[in-house]
Design a protein around this motif. Sequence first.
Motif, PDB file in Angstrom:
ATOM      1  N   ASP A  77      -4.374  -1.300  -0.244  1.00 21.04           N
ATOM      2  CA  ASP A  77      -3.533  -0.582   0.714  1.00 21.04           C
ATOM      3  C   ASP A  77      -2.679   0.467   0.006  1.00 21.04           C
ATOM      4  O   ASP A  77      -1.851   0.140  -0.838  1.00 21.04           O
ATOM      5  N   PHE A  78      -2.885   1.721   0.357  1.00 19.42           N
ATOM      6  CA  PHE A  78      -2.135   2.832  -0.214  1.00 19.42           C
ATOM      7  C   PHE A  78      -1.200   3.470   0.814  1.00 19.42           C
ATOM      8  O   PHE A  78      -0.675   4.554   0.582  1.00 19.42           O
ATOM      9  N   SER A  79      -1.005   2.819   1.960  1.00 17.31           N
ATOM     10  CA  SER A  79      -0.199   3.429   3.026  1.00 17.31           C
ATOM     11  C   SER A  79       1.254   3.635   2.607  1.00 17.31           C
ATOM     12  O   SER A  79       1.850   4.674   2.923  1.00 17.31           O
ATOM     13  N   GLU A  80       1.834   2.696   1.870  1.00 21.36           N
ATOM     14  CA  GLU A  80       3.215   2.877   1.397  1.00 21.36           C
ATOM     15  C   GLU A  80       3.296   4.047   0.427  1.00 21.36           C
ATOM     16  O   GLU A  80       4.223   4.861   0.500  1.00 21.36           O
ATOM     17  N   ALA A  81       2.336   4.161  -0.455  1.00 20.89           N
ATOM     18  CA  ALA A  81       2.317   5.267  -1.410  1.00 20.89           C
ATOM     19  C   ALA A  81       2.258   6.595  -0.674  1.00 20.89           C
ATOM     20  O   ALA A  81       3.013   7.527  -0.982  1.00 20.89           O
TER      21      ALA A  81
END
Length: 142
Positions: free
Chosen positions: A22-26
């Motif tokens: 999951d890269f959504s926070e990045a």
Amino acid sequence: MSAALIVKHFGSKEALFEQVADFSEAAQLLLGAPDEDLGRHAVLTLVNYRRENGLDLLVRVIFAAGGGDERALIREHFRDQVTRAFAARLTGDDAGLRAELITAQLLGLGAVMSIDKTGPSTTADPETIAGLYAPAIQALIH
């Protein structure tokens, strides 16, 4: 790390994988500025996040190079959540290509800070790094 520790912290191996993929926070952190300041913001965010958390926001995608369904899924999440998020912000021609070049530059900066933990890019003032590095990214935004 034991399987019991993974289950205790994440609930399952699958949940751990979803966390890694999951890269959504990045993307949310990197894209958290208006277009006119986006390059500088992305560089400062990347540098400061690494210094404050001891982790890079993006470099883990590099470990997804090669074959395998799990690695392909990590790359797909990265493309969807980071590269395409940058592309959606861009206007004009070649938005997809420019977004890939932006993420390549951010990955490069993250990689060099991960490799040489005592080098100039790791120890220099974040504002100095942003002043030198962000203009190339900003040129791809407009």
